[in-house]
Design a protein around this motif. Structure first.
Motif, PDB file in Angstrom:
ATOM      1  N   TRP A 226       0.831  -1.203   0.000  1.00  0.00           N
ATOM      2  CA  TRP A 226       0.000   0.000   0.000  1.00  0.00           C
ATOM      3  C   TRP A 226       0.871   1.260   0.000  1.00  0.00           C
ATOM      4  CZ3 TRP A 226      -5.528   0.694   1.378  1.00  0.00           C
ATOM      5  CH2 TRP A 226      -6.257  -0.479   1.196  1.00  0.00           C
ATOM      6  N   LEU A 227       1.935   1.220   0.772  1.00  0.00           N
ATOM      7  CA  LEU A 227       2.817   2.389   0.811  1.00  0.00           C
ATOM      8  C   LEU A 227       3.409   2.669  -0.559  1.00  0.00           C
ATOM      9  CD1 LEU A 227       5.298   3.562   3.430  1.00  0.00           C
ATOM     10  CD2 LEU A 227       6.207   3.067   1.169  1.00  0.00           C
ATOM     11  N   TRP A 228       3.787   1.624  -1.294  1.00  0.00           N
ATOM     12  CA  TRP A 228       4.392   1.838  -2.613  1.00  0.00           C
ATOM     13  C   TRP A 228       3.380   2.408  -3.591  1.00  0.00           C
ATOM     14  CZ3 TRP A 228       9.396   2.039  -3.467  1.00  0.00           C
ATOM     15  CH2 TRP A 228      10.254   1.403  -2.568  1.00  0.00           C
ATOM     16  N   VAL A 229       2.144   1.932  -3.534  1.00  0.00           N
ATOM     17  CA  VAL A 229       1.112   2.472  -4.431  1.00  0.00           C
ATOM     18  C   VAL A 229       0.827   3.935  -4.084  1.00  0.00           C
ATOM     19  CG1 VAL A 229      -1.308   2.288  -5.137  1.00  0.00           C
ATOM     20  CG2 VAL A 229       0.074   0.227  -4.895  1.00  0.00           C
ATOM     21  N   ILE A 230       0.706   4.230  -2.811  1.00  0.00           N
ATOM     22  CA  ILE A 230       0.472   5.609  -2.386  1.00  0.00           C
ATOM     23  C   ILE A 230       1.665   6.490  -2.752  1.00  0.00           C
ATOM     24  CG2 ILE A 230       0.243   7.079  -0.333  1.00  0.00           C
ATOM     25  CD1 ILE A 230      -1.516   4.794   0.845  1.00  0.00           C
ATOM     26  N   SER A 231       2.866   5.926  -2.685  1.00  0.00           N
ATOM     27  CA  SER A 231       4.057   6.686  -3.058  1.00  0.00           C
ATOM     28  C   SER A 231       4.028   7.064  -4.534  1.00  0.00           C
ATOM     29  CB  SER A 231       5.320   5.873  -2.740  1.00  0.00           C
ATOM     30  OG  SER A 231       5.467   5.706  -1.349  1.00  0.00           O
ATOM     31  N   CYS A 236       3.348  11.447  -8.517  1.00  0.00           N
ATOM     32  CA  CYS A 236       2.720  12.110  -9.661  1.00  0.00           C
ATOM     33  C   CYS A 236       2.002  13.395  -9.257  1.00  0.00           C
ATOM     34  CB  CYS A 236       1.747  11.155 -10.335  1.00  0.00           C
ATOM     35  SG  CYS A 236       2.522   9.731 -11.127  1.00  0.00           S
ATOM     36  N   SER A 237       1.139  13.325  -8.252  1.00  0.00           N
ATOM     37  CA  SER A 237       0.289  14.472  -7.922  1.00  0.00           C
ATOM     38  C   SER A 237       1.079  15.609  -7.280  1.00  0.00           C
ATOM     39  CB  SER A 237      -0.853  14.029  -7.009  1.00  0.00           C
ATOM     40  OG  SER A 237      -0.364  13.427  -5.825  1.00  0.00           O
ATOM     41  N   THR A 238       1.861  15.303  -6.261  1.00  0.00           N
ATOM     42  CA  THR A 238       2.651  16.353  -5.612  1.00  0.00           C
ATOM     43  C   THR A 238       3.709  16.894  -6.559  1.00  0.00           C
ATOM     44  OG1 THR A 238       2.309  15.289  -3.465  1.00  0.00           O
ATOM     45  CG2 THR A 238       4.087  16.905  -3.608  1.00  0.00           C
ATOM     46  N   GLY A 239       4.332  15.993  -7.332  1.00  0.00           N
ATOM     47  CA  GLY A 239       5.352  16.439  -8.273  1.00  0.00           C
ATOM     48  C   GLY A 239       4.806  17.422  -9.284  1.00  0.00           C
ATOM     49  N   VAL A 240       3.635  17.135  -9.827  1.00  0.00           N
ATOM     50  CA  VAL A 240       3.029  18.033 -10.811  1.00  0.00           C
ATOM     51  C   VAL A 240       2.612  19.341 -10.166  1.00  0.00           C
ATOM     52  CG1 VAL A 240       0.992  18.361 -12.258  1.00  0.00           C
ATOM     53  CG2 VAL A 240       2.310  16.253 -12.428  1.00  0.00           C
ATOM     54  N   ASN A 241       1.964  19.290  -9.005  1.00  0.00           N
ATOM     55  CA  ASN A 241       1.486  20.526  -8.377  1.00  0.00           C
ATOM     56  C   ASN A 241       2.636  21.473  -8.039  1.00  0.00           C
ATOM     57  OD1 ASN A 241      -1.271  19.908  -8.434  1.00  0.00           O
ATOM     58  ND2 ASN A 241      -1.573  20.721  -6.387  1.00  0.00           N
ATOM     59  N   VAL A 342      -1.282   5.539   5.193  1.00  0.00           N
ATOM     60  CA  VAL A 342       0.000   4.930   5.567  1.00  0.00           C
ATOM     61  C   VAL A 342       0.192   4.981   7.074  1.00  0.00           C
ATOM     62  CG1 VAL A 342       2.510   5.189   5.393  1.00  0.00           C
ATOM     63  CG2 VAL A 342       1.088   5.357   3.344  1.00  0.00           C
ATOM     64  N   GLN A 343      -0.150   6.122   7.679  1.00  0.00           N
ATOM     65  CA  GLN A 343       0.009   6.299   9.120  1.00  0.00           C
ATOM     66  C   GLN A 343      -0.756   5.226   9.892  1.00  0.00           C
ATOM     67  OE1 GLN A 343       1.873   8.744  10.361  1.00  0.00           O
ATOM     68  NE2 GLN A 343       1.325   8.943  12.509  1.00  0.00           N
ATOM     69  N   GLU A 344      -1.936   4.891   9.410  1.00  0.00           N
ATOM     70  CA  GLU A 344      -2.787   3.937  10.116  1.00  0.00           C
ATOM     71  C   GLU A 344      -2.308   2.495   9.978  1.00  0.00           C
ATOM     72  OE1 GLU A 344      -6.470   4.901   8.294  1.00  0.00           O
ATOM     73  OE2 GLU A 344      -6.989   6.421   9.781  1.00  0.00           O
ATOM     74  N   ARG A 345      -1.456   2.230   9.014  1.00  0.00           N
ATOM     75  CA  ARG A 345      -0.997   0.863   8.764  1.00  0.00           C
ATOM     76  C   ARG A 345       0.262   0.509   9.553  1.00  0.00           C
ATOM     77  NH1 ARG A 345      -2.970  -2.036   4.739  1.00  0.00           N
ATOM     78  NH2 ARG A 345      -0.973  -3.021   4.223  1.00  0.00           N
ATOM     79  N   ASN A 359       6.858  10.578   1.790  1.00  0.00           N
ATOM     80  CA  ASN A 359       7.217  11.916   1.341  1.00  0.00           C
ATOM     81  C   ASN A 359       8.386  11.899   0.372  1.00  0.00           C
ATOM     82  OD1 ASN A 359       6.009  14.417   1.783  1.00  0.00           O
ATOM     83  ND2 ASN A 359       7.738  15.149   2.978  1.00  0.00           N
ATOM     84  N   ALA A 360       9.272  10.905   0.517  1.00  0.00           N
ATOM     85  CA  ALA A 360      10.412  10.795  -0.394  1.00  0.00           C
ATOM     86  C   ALA A 360       9.930  10.642  -1.826  1.00  0.00           C
ATOM     87  CB  ALA A 360      11.289   9.612   0.005  1.00  0.00           C
ATOM     88  N   ALA A 361       8.909   9.831  -2.018  1.00  0.00           N
ATOM     89  CA  ALA A 361       8.374   9.637  -3.366  1.00  0.00           C
ATOM     90  C   ALA A 361       7.745  10.920  -3.898  1.00  0.00           C
ATOM     91  CB  ALA A 361       7.349   8.512  -3.352  1.00  0.00           C
TER      92      ALA A 361
END
Length: 464
Positions: A226-231, A236-241, A342-345, A359-361
């Motif tokens: 899950w962490l890798w998918v969220i990463s 993509c989203s944070t990088g573009v914004n 991620v925090q909850e897992r 955040n690294a991703a």
């Protein structure tokens, strides 16, 4: 003084102090959009070189995220954040006096090095001072601070640069940052117990981790699918914004619509306002509805549609551009919920590590997209220069926004993966015999640390 002696009130002041440091991180990392013409003229850069100058902050920032989490978990957010803030603001002052491209690049890398620890430390502070059912709200509020920084990095920064010059303005930000660092070190404490209070109800106790525990937590985090998918989603989203609001948004408006930098900065200011409103509002809604992933899917679809409009049309009316920037900022709030998932897992004691890995991703994306989009613009450059600044074509900008749209679509697919696996987990739990004593779907039912949901202070199900 009554305020100071109430931990439920004092925590807000301490969070605000740390958040000012995070706001200054965001002013520095998003300032390149307003400064782009000054920097291209001062250092004689191409689009790709300007993208690299902007991106070096994020390369260093991304590389430091897991070490930042380890430091926040082991040393504590107060010491880690203030040490990083000193390094960052020394870099800001250096950048303001840099005479060449290499010196400016090294100074911006130093800004990224120092700034890299502060966001993780703010969230680690929140894990120490706030209940688990308040965390999504606090992470959203912290992202809203990034929005404030984004707002200050647009029209207010453009006006200051017009009045005092870019070098004096940047130097002033560095001096302000050093002053706030002293305030943070003097007042902030890592936890309620460090401030002399009893443990707060509902807030998990935070132990000082051994090297073996840090290694175990890191291994568990890196094994979590899950962490890798969220990463990937945040890449993509944070990088573009950040690329849109921090670098190419202002030149796009200036060169496509023939307006001033100050006028163009009001459009990217709307993106900052969206970032101020979106994450806290979506985080609050997710905590109340206990529906994270559904909100992520809806937000991801809207986000991708906004980027696609600019890629397809190229030069819609300016109010439409402003609306797209505003919605892109707001909809980022849906992706920010990934931090809570991620925090909850993972155990609360691994908060810094799990946040840092994710955040690294996100900031690797912020490092790659500026140069990638800059190369697309250079490929369609006709050779025109105005005041030493390259003038790019509408086609180049459409290609650049096409890259952003593809990234948004990938992020949306990631939200679909999360939704599918969460629904499958829920259906499996519903259908499984209660007396079987077996875990019918260990990959999604158990957390990545091997504990079942509900352990570690009731941190909850990943898909809530």
């Amino acid at each position: 003084m009554r305020f100071w002696h109430d931990p439920l009130r004092r925590r807000w002041l301490l969070w605000a102090i740390l958040s000012v440091l995070f706001l200054l991180v965001n002013v520095s990392r998003l300032s390149t959009a307003v400064l782009s013409e000054d920097l291209m003229a001062a250092f004689g850069t191409t689009g790709a070189q300007l993208g690299t100058l902007h991106a070096v902050f994020f390369w260093v920032y991304a590389a430091m995220q897991i070490p930042s989490g380890l430091l926040a978990d082991r040393i504590g957010p107060r010491q880690t954040a203030t040490g990083g803030a000193i390094v960052m603001n020394v870099g800001v002052v250096w950048f303001s006096v840099a005479e060449g491209y290499l010196a400016a690049t090294l100074a911006r890398g130093l800004i990224g090095l120092g700034g890299s620890v502060i966001f993780v430390c703010v969230l680690r502070f929140c894990a120490n001072w706030y209940r688990t059912d308040e965390f999504a709200t606090m992470s959203g509020a912290t992202f809203a601070v990034a929005g404030f920084g984004g707002v200050f990095a647009t029209t207010p920064l453009a006006l200051a640069v017009g009045r005092f010059g870019w070098r004096s303005t940047v130097a002033g930000l560095g001096v302000l940052g050093l002053a706030m660092t002293g305030v943070a070190f003097a007042l902030v404490r890592n936890s309620p117990s460090a401030a002399g209070f009893e443990p707060l109800e509902g807030v998990p106790g935070q132990e000082v981790l051994t090297n073996a525990q840090l290694k175990s937590h890191l291994a568990a985090v890196l094994r979590d699918r899950w962490l890798w998918v969220i990463s990937v989603m945040l890449f993509c989203s944070t990088g573009v914004n950040i690329t849109l609001f921090g670098l190419w948004g202002v030149p796009y408006v200036v060169q496509t619509y023939d307006v001033t930098v100050t006028r163009a900065s009001t459009l990217t200011l709307l993106g900052g306002l969206g970032l101020m409103v979106g994450p806290p509002a979506v985080g609050w809604l997710a905590d109340r509805l206990e529906r994270r992933i559904e909100l992520m899917v809806v937000g991801g679809a809207c986000y991708t549609a906004c980027l696609a409009l600019l890629a397809v049309v190229g030069n819609p009316p300016l109010p439409v551009v402003g609306a797209v920037f505003l919605l892109a900022g707001i909809m980022l709030g849906a992706f920010v919920l990934g931090y809570s998932v991620v925090q909850e897992r993972h155990p609360s004691s691994a908060s810094g590590i799990s946040t840092g890995a994710t955040n690294a991703a996100a900031f690797t994306g912020a490092a790659i997209f500026p140069t990638l989009m800059g190369r697309a613009l250079d490929a369609y450059w006709t050779g025109d220069l105005v005041g030493g600044v390259r003038v790019y074509t509408e086609t180049g900008y459409r290609i650049a926004f096409g890259i952003a749209t593809v990234a948004g679509a990938i992020a949306f697919v990631c939200t679909g993966w999360l939704y599918y696996h969460e629904k499958r987990r829920t259906m499996t739990l519903t259908d499984a015999p209660a007396s079987s004593g077996e875990n019918p779907d260990p990959d999604s039912d158990e957390r990545a640390d091997g504990k079942t949901d509900g352990d570690d202070g009731g941190r909850g199900v990943a898909g809530k």
